[in-house]
Design a protein around this motif. Structure first.
Motif, PDB file in Angstrom:
ATOM      1  N   ASP A 252      27.031  56.498-110.671  1.00  0.00           N
ATOM      2  CA  ASP A 252      28.424  56.314-110.279  1.00  0.00           C
ATOM      3  C   ASP A 252      29.242  57.543-110.662  1.00  0.00           C
ATOM      4  O   ASP A 252      30.423  57.633-110.352  1.00  0.00           O
ATOM      5  CB  ASP A 252      29.022  55.076-110.961  1.00  0.00           C
ATOM      6  N   GLY A 253      28.630  58.481-111.347  1.00  0.00           N
ATOM      7  CA  GLY A 253      29.318  59.718-111.749  1.00  0.00           C
ATOM      8  C   GLY A 253      29.028  60.822-110.750  1.00  0.00           C
ATOM      9  O   GLY A 253      27.883  61.200-110.548  1.00  0.00           O
ATOM     10  N   MET A 254      30.080  61.325-110.110  1.00  0.00           N
ATOM     11  CA  MET A 254      29.869  62.317-109.049  1.00  0.00           C
ATOM     12  C   MET A 254      29.359  63.648-109.603  1.00  0.00           C
ATOM     13  O   MET A 254      28.543  64.315-108.975  1.00  0.00           O
ATOM     14  CB  MET A 254      31.164  62.511-108.248  1.00  0.00           C
TER      15      MET A 254
ATOM     16  N   LEU B  97      30.083  53.645-106.257  1.00  0.00           N
ATOM     17  CA  LEU B  97      31.408  54.210-106.003  1.00  0.00           C
ATOM     18  C   LEU B  97      31.608  54.358-104.500  1.00  0.00           C
ATOM     19  O   LEU B  97      30.853  55.058-103.845  1.00  0.00           O
ATOM     20  CB  LEU B  97      31.503  55.588-106.665  1.00  0.00           C
TER      21      LEU B  97
ATOM     22  N   ASN C 198      34.611  55.193-102.787  1.00  0.00           N
ATOM     23  CA  ASN C 198      35.787  55.913-102.274  1.00  0.00           C
ATOM     24  C   ASN C 198      35.368  57.172-101.512  1.00  0.00           C
ATOM     25  O   ASN C 198      34.192  57.496-101.388  1.00  0.00           O
ATOM     26  CB  ASN C 198      36.773  56.228-103.410  1.00  0.00           C
TER      27      ASN C 198
ATOM     28  N   GLN D 153      35.487  60.167-102.272  1.00  0.00           N
ATOM     29  CA  GLN D 153      34.779  61.183-103.058  1.00  0.00           C
ATOM     30  C   GLN D 153      33.262  60.976-103.027  1.00  0.00           C
ATOM     31  O   GLN D 153      32.509  61.931-103.199  1.00  0.00           O
ATOM     32  CB  GLN D 153      35.263  61.187-104.514  1.00  0.00           C
TER      33      GLN D 153
ATOM     34  N   ARG E  21      32.290  62.882 -99.973  1.00  0.00           N
ATOM     35  CA  ARG E  21      32.499  64.315-100.243  1.00  0.00           C
ATOM     36  C   ARG E  21      31.379  64.859-101.117  1.00  0.00           C
ATOM     37  O   ARG E  21      30.823  65.924-100.861  1.00  0.00           O
ATOM     38  CB  ARG E  21      33.827  64.535-100.964  1.00  0.00           C
ATOM     39  N   THR E  22      31.055  64.091-102.153  1.00  0.00           N
ATOM     40  CA  THR E  22      30.006  64.518-103.077  1.00  0.00           C
ATOM     41  C   THR E  22      28.657  64.573-102.361  1.00  0.00           C
ATOM     42  O   THR E  22      27.886  65.514-102.550  1.00  0.00           O
ATOM     43  CB  THR E  22      29.948  63.560-104.285  1.00  0.00           C
TER      44      THR E  22
ATOM     45  N   ASP F 284      28.142  65.178 -99.248  1.00  0.00           N
ATOM     46  CA  ASP F 284      28.160  66.359 -98.375  1.00  0.00           C
ATOM     47  C   ASP F 284      27.935  67.636 -99.190  1.00  0.00           C
ATOM     48  O   ASP F 284      27.106  68.468 -98.834  1.00  0.00           O
ATOM     49  CB  ASP F 284      29.500  66.406 -97.632  1.00  0.00           C
ATOM     50  N   ILE F 285      28.661  67.757-100.304  1.00  0.00           N
ATOM     51  CA  ILE F 285      28.547  68.961-101.132  1.00  0.00           C
ATOM     52  C   ILE F 285      27.145  69.067-101.731  1.00  0.00           C
ATOM     53  O   ILE F 285      26.536  70.137-101.759  1.00  0.00           O
ATOM     54  CB  ILE F 285      29.621  68.959-102.257  1.00  0.00           C
ATOM     55  N   ALA F 286      26.604  67.940-102.204  1.00  0.00           N
ATOM     56  CA  ALA F 286      25.277  67.956-102.828  1.00  0.00           C
ATOM     57  C   ALA F 286      24.163  68.110-101.786  1.00  0.00           C
ATOM     58  O   ALA F 286      23.052  68.476-102.122  1.00  0.00           O
ATOM     59  CB  ALA F 286      25.062  66.675-103.636  1.00  0.00           C
ATOM     60  N   GLY F 287      24.472  67.815-100.533  1.00  0.00           N
ATOM     61  CA  GLY F 287      23.477  67.960 -99.472  1.00  0.00           C
ATOM     62  C   GLY F 287      22.434  66.848 -99.460  1.00  0.00           C
ATOM     63  O   GLY F 287      21.287  67.082 -99.082  1.00  0.00           O
TER      64      GLY F 287
ATOM     65  N   LYS G 175      37.977  54.469 -93.303  1.00  0.00           N
ATOM     66  CA  LYS G 175      38.155  55.936 -93.280  1.00  0.00           C
ATOM     67  C   LYS G 175      36.996  56.651 -93.982  1.00  0.00           C
ATOM     68  O   LYS G 175      36.634  57.765 -93.631  1.00  0.00           O
ATOM     69  CB  LYS G 175      39.506  56.336 -93.884  1.00  0.00           C
TER      70      LYS G 175
ATOM     71  N   LYS H 103      30.542  63.765 -90.974  1.00  0.00           N
ATOM     72  CA  LYS H 103      29.643  64.664 -91.717  1.00  0.00           C
ATOM     73  C   LYS H 103      28.170  64.379 -91.399  1.00  0.00           C
ATOM     74  O   LYS H 103      27.268  64.993 -91.976  1.00  0.00           O
ATOM     75  CB  LYS H 103      29.885  64.515 -93.223  1.00  0.00           C
TER      76      LYS H 103
END
Ligand SMILES: Nc1ncnc2c1ncn2[C@@H]1O[C@H](COP(=O)(O)OP(=O)(O)O)[C@@H](O)[C@H]1O
Ligand SMILES: [Mg+2]
Lengths: 145, 114
Positions: free
Chosen positions: B32-34, B51, B53, B55, B58-59, B61-64, B79, B87
């Motif tokens: 649960d920790g991004m 989690l 939300n 984020q 987003r996480t 996507d960033i982490a791939g 949303k 993405k």
């Protein structure tokens, strides 16, 4: 001398949790379109994202500047905010002053700055309490090639 | 293991990326920790989190990571699902809790990242 190929600046709004991470998402698309390899792209966007989240969570506003040269990618994250009184302490894994609201978003476990440092080839923080914080990170493009 | 096998095994509902379930999953990152996801994901794994939300995507996507699985039947807002579609990240949800999900997948040979 490294030759500068591209310089792009992005505004980051403090406390705007809805937009938090948008800048880093944009940077990912930009780097992919530029053909930066996946490993280096990943390192850059992790540093950008953790840095962006810190500005959103702790500062009033900030600017992230990405500088691409023929050798490396540099991130400069400057914010207007409370600053960091003890940088050594802030860099320790697990140290965090995050609020419950930030923890509920999945951040605030004190791993952001360590993650940024780990993914950078050069990493520097300067801060003045009551004024703001400046973070510099360099990711070398040949380091993982 | 294919993502559609994981869907069947954990009786998941697919919220995004229905046409993208043939992706191969070798490893799992669960938290649960991004920042923890960002620290341990090496890209292309299945991300399991409670989690829901914006984020979380987003996480991802960033982490791939290759796909996101929400546990405990937690459903994100529309949303968040729309953002995952944009993405191109498949999103699944199961009623199972984190511990049980990880146990089932571990038994089937999937390993965590470390
Ligand atoms: N830009 C910033 N402005 C003020 N304080 C900051 C900033 N970035 C980090 N900090 C401080 O350093 C601490 C550690 O940061 P970090 O390693 O990212 O972990 P986390 O954000 O999870 O707390 C934060 O809790 C905060 O007190
Ligand atoms: Mg942080």
């Amino acid at each position: 001398m490294a030759v500068e190929l591209l310089r792009e600046s992005y505004e980051i709004q403090g406390k705007n949790y809805d937009k938090a991470g948008e800048v880093s998402g944009e940077i990912k698309v930009l780097l992919r379109d530029l053909g930066i390899d996946a490993v280096n792209m990943r390192r850059v966007v992790i540093v950008a994202y953790e840095g962006e989240m810190n500005v959103v969570m702790y500062a009033h506003r900030g600017t992230l500047t990405l500088v691409l040269t023929d050798r490396d990618i540099n991130l400069e994250i400057a914010d207007e905010g409370p600053g960091i009184p003890d940088i050594g302490l802030a860099l320790q894994e697990g140290y965090s002053t995050a609020s419950d609201e930030m923890r509920e978003m999945g951040f605030g476990f004190g791993m952001g700055l360590p993650n940024m440092k780990k993914n950078s080839d050069e990493f520097r923080i300067e801060s003045e309490v009551g004024k703001g914080t400046f973070v510099f990170a360099k990711i070398r493009l040949n380091a993982n090639a | 293991m294919k993502l559609h096998e994981i869907r069947d095994l954990l009786q998941c509902e697919v919220l995004a990326g229905e046409d993208n379930l043939s992706v191969d999953i070798h490893q799992v990152v669960a938290s649960d920790g991004m920042s923890e996801i960002l620290a341990f994901a090496k890209s292309k794994e299945l991300m399991i989190t409670g989690l829901t939300n914006i984020q979380s995507i987003r996480t991802a996507d960033i982490a791939g990571v290759s796909a996101v699985l929400y546990c405990r039947g937690k459903r994100p807002e529309k949303k968040v699902i729309d953002f995952a579609k944009e993405k191109r990240i498949p999103v699944l949800v199961t009623k199972m809790v984190m511990f049980d999900i990880c146990g089932v997948l571990y038994n089937r040979g999937l390993k965590g990242v470390s």
